[in-house]
Motif scaffolding. Structure first.
Motif, mmCIF file in Angstrom:
data_model
loop_
_atom_site.group_PDB
_atom_site.id
_atom_site.type_symbol
_atom_site.label_atom_id
_atom_site.label_comp_id
_atom_site.label_asym_id
_atom_site.label_seq_id
_atom_site.Cartn_x
_atom_site.Cartn_y
_atom_site.Cartn_z
ATOM 1 N N UNK A 60 -3.273 61.617 55.104
ATOM 2 C CA UNK A 60 -3.029 60.775 56.264
ATOM 3 C C UNK A 60 -3.026 59.298 55.919
ATOM 4 N N UNK A 61 -3.946 58.882 55.067
ATOM 5 C CA UNK A 61 -3.992 57.486 54.626
ATOM 6 C C UNK A 61 -2.751 57.151 53.810
ATOM 7 N N UNK A 62 -2.328 58.087 52.976
ATOM 8 C CA UNK A 62 -1.122 57.864 52.181
ATOM 9 C C UNK A 62 0.098 57.699 53.084
ATOM 10 N N UNK A 63 0.173 58.527 54.143
ATOM 11 C CA UNK A 63 1.275 58.411 55.089
ATOM 12 C C UNK A 63 1.245 57.048 55.779
ATOM 13 N N UNK A 64 0.052 56.578 56.137
ATOM 14 C CA UNK A 64 -0.082 55.275 56.788
ATOM 15 C C UNK A 64 0.429 54.155 55.894
ATOM 16 N N UNK A 65 0.071 54.189 54.612
ATOM 17 C CA UNK A 65 0.510 53.147 53.678
ATOM 18 C C UNK A 65 2.009 53.243 53.450
ATOM 19 N N UNK A 66 2.524 54.473 53.336
ATOM 20 C CA UNK A 66 3.956 54.654 53.107
ATOM 21 C C UNK A 66 4.771 54.150 54.294
#
Length: 445
Positions: free
Chosen positions: A70-76
């Motif tokens: 989820x954090x990776x999706x937010x940064x992406x």
């Protein structure tokens, strides 16, 4: 649904709780830890699980794949600045959790079998009156779908496929449906062994899994940050500057970054969504404020600690610049860049533990909502729908999964924040009474 009005409701509501309480929750972290350690536990109090098991159950749902992918999706989607707004959401979420989970004990009701239950729907009916029941029903209906295990099943299956199956030649990128289906069936079998035992079994399993998984994950990420310690300060600075300028963001305008940060933080720590009220409402206690204090520790552990570690590992390794919006693949790339071939396999271990911990607790949320709608004697049937949905999550696309979960979370937030705002004076009355008694007897120090 995740437009400006909902962000204002969650953000503005959290800010209101923080100011209205005069930062009371933040001043009693020490007392909250003592409550969590069991100093005030009474086995004769109403409820099903102790304070630690209640927090562990809530964290088992929140400290999951939202913290990894989820954090990776937010940064992406929103760039490094999205992490800053996740932090803001967490601080506001501490106050929100204090109010909502205090109410989950203060306004517990009884199900159709006469058993004491807590949660947003009971807070509404018991706290606001029967005329508000349609709002409680709205929450319960969304609660059937929001906590479904499809995101966890999807990301665990994808992680195994891309890190284990494809590299070892077990499946190909074009033909992987059978492998995903088999993985889904295995997940289904493991989850079934736990969830059909109810909240007491879930609480026991969660209380053992959560501390171990957080320590394991933190240890691995600290190694990654140690390897890239030279660039760590610049990325900490970038998180803050990018939150307001959006110059380095892949996602666009500042407003969109704020929405992205709050959306992913809501999925991660669930403050204001209301799912945590279902777990904390089962705590053994006669003191609502104590459970509110325990619950407020959730966003601090989940978002300020675990999510921040994931974000920094993705940023310092530079993999966030690839533009890959596939959350688990982006995090795996960060682990591989820092730790070599071993890194992705260590991530698989963390993903498995995080995923299963969430899968166990989410089932309890859905059964309570189903029981509220159709009767406690029938709530066990929800688990069959729950485990079957694991197969759907394992073979469908990540975009379909995120759209469904985000939509249902948005619906759940409206009743939860509404009842919390309307009953906030009741919480403060209880807080003043509780802390005056604590001060008189000096037992909170």
């Amino acid at each position: 649904m995740w437009g400006t009005p909902l962000v204002i409701l969650l953000c503005g509501g959290g800010l209101f709780f923080m100011v209205y309480s005069r930062f009371t929750p933040f001043r009693y972290f020490g007392h909250a830890i003592q409550v969590l350690r069991g100093k005030y536990d009474d086995p004769d109090d109403p409820g099903d699980i102790n304070h630690f098991q209640a927090l562990a159950s809530a964290l088992a749902a929140t400290v999951g794949l939202g913290n990894i992918s989820g954090v990776a999706v937010a940064i992406a989607m929103g760039g490094p600045g999205a992490v800053f707004w996740m932090w803001v959401s967490a601080f506001l979420g501490i106050a929100t959790k204090f109010f909502t989970c205090t109410l989950s004990i203060m306004y517990r009701g009884k199900d159709s079998e006469g058993h004491i239950q807590g949660g947003t729907m009971y807070m509404i009916v018991e706290g606001l009156g029967r005329k508000w029941k349609p709002l409680a029903v709205l929450f319960a209906i969304a609660g059937l779908f929001g906590p479904l295990p499809i995101f966890q099943a999807n990301q665990l299956t994808q992680a195994l496929r891309e890190i284990v199956y494809i590299p070892n030649g077990w499946v190909t990128e074009q033909a992987h449906f059978t492998g995903d289906l088999i993985t889904g069936l295995i997940i289904l079998a493991i989850v079934s062994l736990v969830i059909f035992g109810g909240i007491k079994r879930i609480g026991k399993v969660a209380s053992r899994m959560v501390p171990a998984m957080v320590i394991l994950y933190m240890g691995i990420v600290f190694v990654i940050l140690g390897i890239h310690i030279d660039v760590l300060p610049q990325y900490l600075k970038l998180i803050v500057t990018d939150a307001f300028t959006a110059q380095a963001a892949l996602g666009g305008a500042v407003g969109q970054i704020i929405i992205t940060g709050f959306k992913r933080a809501a999925f991660s720590n669930e403050a204001g969504i209301g799912t945590a009220t279902l777990a904390h409402g089962a705590a053994k206690t006669k003191e609502p404020i104590r459970e509110g204090l325990v619950a407020m520790m959730g966003p601090a552990i989940d978002t300020l600690l675990v999510c921040t570690l994931t974000a920094l590992s993705i940023l310092v390794t530079g993999v966030w610049r690839t533009g890959d919006e596939n959350g688990i693949a982006l995090t795996a790339a960060a682990f591989g860049e820092a730790l070599g071939p071993t890194g992705p396999y260590l991530l698989i271990l963390c993903v498995a533990v995080f995923a299963f911990s969430s899968l166990f607790t989410y089932s309890y949320y859905g059964t309570k909502c189903f029981g509220f709608l159709v009767g406690a004697d029938k709530q066990k049937y929800y688990n069959y729908f729950y485990v079957i949905s694991i197969i759907f999550g394992s073979v469908t696309t990540i975009s379909a999964v995120i759209n469904l979960i985000d939509g249902m979370y948005a619906v759940m937030a409206i009743p939860t924040m509404t009842v919390a705002l309307l009953l906030a004076p009741k919480v403060m009355d209880a807080a003043r009474d509780y802390f005056s008694r604590m001060d008189t007897f000096k037992i909170y120090k």
